[in-house]
Design a protein around this motif. Structure first.
Motif: not given
Length: 350
Positions: A159-165, A181-192, A222-229
């Protein structure tokens, strides 16, 4: 009457001071609340984040004569417009025969795939429902390392979950997950299950699409990646308009030259891009570019960063002609190169 007029400026000053003081206190209390709670940010962004359930046919299970050869996969997505366009990851919906969207208000709808871009692992879906809540857009260009962020998604299907970092790094482009690739890296918990979900700032604005994790266990480390908006919006626009993304390419791998590299290889210049590989029958190959050449300028713009050069070339239209200034041995040369459409999942730097 004169006595009252004498007191009026003082009364106005007192009232004005009181208003300013109350306003300052309210701002301070709001800032304190923001430091202790992300509730307002979540309340704003959460209705725009959806759960995605996909059904895929499994050839292996069909061969094994399994009565139910279907597999259910989980992911997340972000509502981008009132028309029902949803941005997610390509790998979330890859090979899906059915896609079901679960909204924050418990409604469900079957989605159709509008287009996908494996090179950036992005895809656009569409649902037909009224009263949708599109997310407010932020600006990934203004994000700084150290900024606080939130990740919203559907990890493990619970279910919908919020994590912070925080934003741990920007412009990660050598992870090896995708060809662009041009990722933002974050330590917010990102899981499958978080894949395709929202990375938002503390204003509840979208700044990235959660895409991948670096993990030896399969869970968050603690190492997650996101595509910049900002990047995702460009891809989304092309997918909605054309159903695919068209890029140009030169067809060569390059390495940034610095003084140390120039000295160790005895190069004639200490700046530019050193060509380490040229793909056969690519535009670079047809123009006579060779391994060992040094690319100094493209269209009179200095070439000092392989990633930025590749992005600039990719954003040009196939058929465009560029002017390239290079160095071979002790001689400089100029070449006009006609760009071609980039093959699917092309991994060349430029």
């Amino acid at each position: 009457m004169t006595h009252k007029k004498q007191w009026m400026p003082l009364i106005i000053a007192i009232l004005l001071g009181t208003c300013i003081g109350l306003g300052t206190l309210l701002i301070q209390e709001k800032n304190k609340l923001a430091e202790t709670s992300y509730a307002s940010s979540v309340k704003k962004a959460a209705p725009s984040v959806v759960n995605i359930y996909t059904q895929t046919e499994s050839p292996k299970r069909i061969l094994e004569h399994n009565n139910d050869p279907r597999t259910i996969n989980l992911g997340s997505g972000v509502i981008m417009s009132k028309k029902g366009y949803i941005l997610t990851n390509y790998h979330v919906v890859q090979n899906a025969s059915h896609i079901v969207i679960g909204l924050h208000d418990d409604r469900q709808a079957e989605a159709r795939l509008i287009g996908s871009d494996p090179a950036t692992d992005l895809a656009v879906l569409k649902i037909d429902l009224p009263n949708l809540t599109p997310i407010e857009l932020g600006n990934s260009q203004t994000i700084q390392v150290g900024d606080k962020i939130l990740a919203i998604g559907n990890p493990f299907g619970i279910g919908q979950t919020v994590t912070a970092g925080i934003i741990s790094a920007k412009a990660r482009n050598s992870i090896g997950l995708h060809s662009h690739e041009n990722f933002l890296q974050t330590d917010a918990a990102i899981n499958p299950g978080n894949s395709g979900g929202a990375l938002v700032n503390l204003k509840g604005q979208l700044i990235g699409i959660s895409s991948a994790i670096y993990s030896s266990t399969g869970g968050s480390q603690g190492i997650g990646f996101a595509t910049p908006v900002n990047d995702a919006l460009k891809i989304m626009t092309q997918l909605i308009k054309y159903g695919k993304v068209t890029r140009s390419y030169l067809g060569m791998d390059t390495r940034k030259i610095n003084q140390q590299l120039a000295k160790s290889l005895d190069l004639p210049v200490d700046h530019g891009l050193l060509v380490s590989n040229v793909i056969q029958q690519s535009p670079a190959d047809k123009a006579g570019i060779e391994v060992g050449d040094i690319i100094v300028k493209i269209d009179n713009i200095p070439s000092t960063n392989p990633f930025e050069t590749r992005q600039r070339i990719a954003n040009m239209k196939p058929g465009s002609v560029i002017s390239l200034l290079g160095v071979r041995g002790q001689q400089s040369y100029q070449a006009n190169i006609k760009l071609e459409k980039q093959p699917i999942m092309q991994h060349s730097i430029n």
